[in-house]
Design an enzyme around this catalytic site. Structure first.
Site, PDB file in Angstrom:
ATOM      1  N   LYS A 123      -8.215 -23.173 -41.426  1.00 32.42           N
ATOM      2  CA  LYS A 123      -8.705 -21.875 -41.907  1.00 32.42           C
ATOM      3  C   LYS A 123      -9.780 -21.344 -40.962  1.00 32.42           C
ATOM      4  CE  LYS A 123     -10.423 -19.764 -46.231  1.00 32.42           C
ATOM      5  NZ  LYS A 123     -10.798 -20.009 -47.642  1.00 32.42           N
ATOM      6  N   SER A 150      -8.605 -17.376 -51.365  1.00 35.52           N
ATOM      7  CA  SER A 150      -8.742 -16.797 -50.050  1.00 35.52           C
ATOM      8  C   SER A 150      -8.043 -17.588 -48.934  1.00 35.52           C
ATOM      9  CB  SER A 150     -10.227 -16.674 -49.701  1.00 35.52           C
ATOM     10  OG  SER A 150     -10.815 -17.954 -49.558  1.00 35.52           O
ATOM     11  N   SER A 182     -10.056 -21.016 -54.076  1.00 29.48           N
ATOM     12  CA  SER A 182      -9.358 -20.507 -52.887  1.00 29.48           C
ATOM     13  C   SER A 182      -8.344 -21.437 -52.246  1.00 29.48           C
ATOM     14  CB  SER A 182     -10.366 -20.092 -51.827  1.00 29.48           C
ATOM     15  OG  SER A 182     -10.847 -18.820 -52.144  1.00 29.48           O
TER      16      SER A 182
END
Ligand code: GLN
Length: 494
Positions: free
Chosen positions: A93, A168, A192
Site C-alpha cells: 500500500k 481504504s 481498511s
C-alpha cells in the site's frame, strides 16, 4: 527452466498468477518455477488489465526493478539461500515506506516524496527475501471506505467494474482478487483491510494493535492504525505474519512480543469447545438481506463444525462509528500537521510569505475528505469542544473496552458480517460522507479495542458479488482466528 509434467498440467489449469503465496513457495523450493517467472506473470496480468476499458487501477506504480529483485532472489536461492519469503512477490500500500521509493498516500501533497527509510515490516519482509511488486492504490491518507478518494483515480472492483473495491486498502484487495499480486500489505485504522477484503472476495487480517510495528507506516490515527494483510489463502496470512511480527521493535513503543514467529504450520481445528458471540446490533435489519443470508449460512457452518453460537448484546457497540469519527480525525489532524510544504513532498509555488505558503500547499495538496477530517479533528480538539467530544469519546472508548473484556470472558470469538452491504456502485456514496462513514459499523470496534479481526470470503449475492464475514478475537489471539478461518477454507475453497 524445465517443468515436471504435473506442474505443466497444473499451469494449464491455473496460470502462475493464480497461485497462492504458499503454493509459489513450494514450487520455488522444488525448483519448478523461478521468482523472475512469477514476477513476469504478475506484470503481464497488470499490463493486460491496464489496456481494459475499465481497468482495476490497483497499482499506482509497478516497480520497474521488480524482475531485478526477483533475479537476485533466484540467485540467492541457487547459492543456498532459504529465507522464508525468498522470491515471493508482494504488493505494498502506498502509505508504507520502502527506502528510496516514492510514498505518496495517494495524495497530491506527497508527490515526489521518497522514503528515507523502510518501515520495520518492510525490512523484515525484505530480510526474509520478499520481492516488492509495486505500490497499491488507496484512499488519500487511508481516509475512506471505497477507494474513490485517490489522486490517481478510483479503484474498480474486479468482480464488477462499476462498483467500488472498498477502502481504504482497495488497491491492495483488488490486486489480490484480480490476480495481479498474490498478496498485499494494507493498513487498517477503522476497517481498511477488512472492508475491501469483503468487497473483493479475499481474506483480510488486521492484527491486534501492537502485533506489528507501525514504524514507517504513515500515521493516520496512531492509537488505531495497524498494518494488515490481503491474501487468497489463510496459510498465506499466517506465513507473512510469522515474518512481520517477529518480536518487539524498539522504534515503536507500542509493539509487543507475540511469539507468532514461532507458530507452527496451520492446522484445521475442531470448533467444538468454542463459543462464538454474535453481536445483535451487527445482524439487525439495518444490514442488507443478502449479507444476512450469507452470514446465516456461516453461522450454520460454525455450528455444524462444533461451535456454540449465541446472539449477545454489547450496548456501547452502537456508539463505535460516532466514537471512531471523533477519535480518528482528532489524531489525524495532529498527525497531518507535519505536511506543510517544508518537510515532505510538494510545496506550492508563488506564495508571498511563510504562512501563505503553508496555506496554499495544504489547500492545493489535500483532497476534500482529508480536509474534512482535519476540520473535524481540530473542532473536536478545540478548547470549547474538547470536553464535549474528544474527552467524551475517549471515555466511551474505555467503557467499550471494559464491556468487550467482559464479553471475552464468556465467548471465545465474535462473528458478524464485515460490511452491512455488498460492494456499492462507484459514485453512490462519494458525496455523502455520513453514508460512507456508516459503512464502517462492523469494523471500527476491533480498532477501538485493539483486537485482531479477520474477514473471510463468506459467499456471494445473487448477482455474484462477494460478501465477507468477520471474526474478532481477544487481543493477541490471532492464531484462533486463523485456525477457525483455515477450517472454513478447507471446506469451502476451490
Ligand atoms: N473507512 C475508515 C475511514 O475512513 C477507515 C479507514 C482506515 O481503516 N484506514 O477512516
Amino acid at each position: 527452466m524445465s517443468f515436471p509434467v504435473f506442474w505443466i498440467s497444473m499451469m494449464n489449469d491455473r496460470r502462475l498468477n493464480g497461485l497462492t503465496l504458499s503454493e509459489m513457495r513450494r514450487a520455488l523450493q522444488a525448483g519448478e518455477v523461478s521468482s523472475v517467472e512469477l514476477v513476469e506473470a504478475f506484470r503481464n496480468a497488470w499490463e493486460e488489465d491496464s489496456s481494459n476499458e475499465k481497468p482495476v487501477n490497483g497499482y499506482v506504480e509497478f516497480f520497474a526493478d521488480a524482475a531485478q529483485q526477483a533475479r537476485k532472489a533466484d540467485e540467492a536461492r541457487a547459492a543456498g539461500g532459504h529465507g522464508k519469503l525468498l522470491g515471493l512477490p508482494i504488493a505494498v500500500k502506498d502509505n508504507i515506506q520502502i527506502a528510496g521509493r516514492l510514498t505518496t498516500c495517494a495524495s497530491n501533497i506527497l508527490q515526489g516524496y521518497r522514503a528515507p527509510y523502510s518501515a520495520t515490516v518492510i525490512e523484515r519482509l525484505e530480510a526474509a527475501g520478499a520481492v516488492f511488486l509495486g505500490r497499491a492504490n488507496m484512499d488519500e491518507f487511508a481516509m475512506g471506505s471505497s477507494c474513490e478518494y485517490s489522486c490517481y483515480g478510483a479503484v474498480r472492483n474486479p468482480h464488477d467494474r462499476d462498483r467500488t473495491a472498498g477502502g481504504s486498502s482497495g488497491g491492495s484487495a483488488a490486486l489480490v482478487a484480480a490476480k495481479q499480486a498474490p498478496f498485499a500489505l494494507g493498513s487498517d485504522t477503522g476497517g481498511s483491510v477488512r472492508l475491501p477484503a469483503s468487497f473483493c472476495g479475499v481474506y483480510g487480517l488486521k492484527p491486534s494493535y501492537g502485533t506489528l510495528s507501525r514504524y514507517g507506516l504513515v500515521a493516520f490515527g496512531s492509537s488505531l492504525d495497524q498494518i494488515g494483510f490481503l491474501a487468497r489463502s489463510v496459510e498465506d496470512l499466517q506465513l507473512v505474519l510469522s515474518v512481520a511480527a517477529a518480536g518487539v521493535d524498539p522504534r515503536d513503543q507500542t509493539s509487543e512480543k507475540t511469539g507468532f514467529e514461532n507458530a507452527g504450520p496451520l492446522r484445521a481445528r475442531s470448533l467444538s469447545g468454542l463459543t462464538i458471540g454474535i453481536p445483535g446490533q451487527l445482524v439487525s435489519e439495518a444490514v442488507d438481506p443478502q449479507v444476512l443470508q450469507v452470514f446465516d449460512e456461516f453461522r450454520r457452518w460454525l455450528e455444524s463444525a462444533g461451535a456454540k453460537t449465541r446472539v449477545i448484546s454489547i450496548p456501547v457497540l452502537d456508539a463505535c462509528v460516532a466514537m471512531y469519527y471523533i477519535i480518528a480525525p482528532a489524531e489525524a489532524s495532529s498527525n497531518l500537521s507535519r505536511f506543510d510544504g517544508v518537510k515532505y513532498g510538494r510545496r506550492a509555488a508563488g506564495a508571498e510569505n511563510l504562512d501563505a505558503m503553508y496555506e496554499k500547499t495544504r489547500e492545493e495538496g489535500f483532497g476534500p475528505e482529508v480536509k474534512r477530517r482535519i476540520l473535524i479533528g481540530n473542532y473536536v480538539l478545540s478548547s470549547g469542544y474538547y470536553d464535549a467530544y474528544y474527552k467524551k469519546a475517549q471515555g466511551v472508548r474505555a467503557l467499550l473496552q471494559q464491556r468487550m473484556d467482559a464479553v471475552f470472558e464468556e465467548v471465545d470469538l465474535l462473528a458478524s458480517p464485515t460490511s452491512p452491504t455488498p460492494p456499492f456502485r462507484l459514485g453512490e456514496k462519494v458525496d455523502d460522507p455520513l453514508a460512507m462513514y456508516l459503512t464502517d459499523i462492523c469494523t471500527t470496534p476491533a480498532n477501538l479495542t485493539k483486537s485482531p479481526a479477520l474477514s473471510l470470503p463468506g459467499g456471494r449475492t445473487s448477482d455474484g458479488l462477494p460478501v465477507g464475514v468477520q471474526l474478532t478475537g481477544r487481543r493477541f489471539c490471532e492464531m484462533t482466528l486463523l485456525e477457525t478461518a483455515y477450517s472454513w477454507e478447507r471446506e469451502h475453497a476451490g
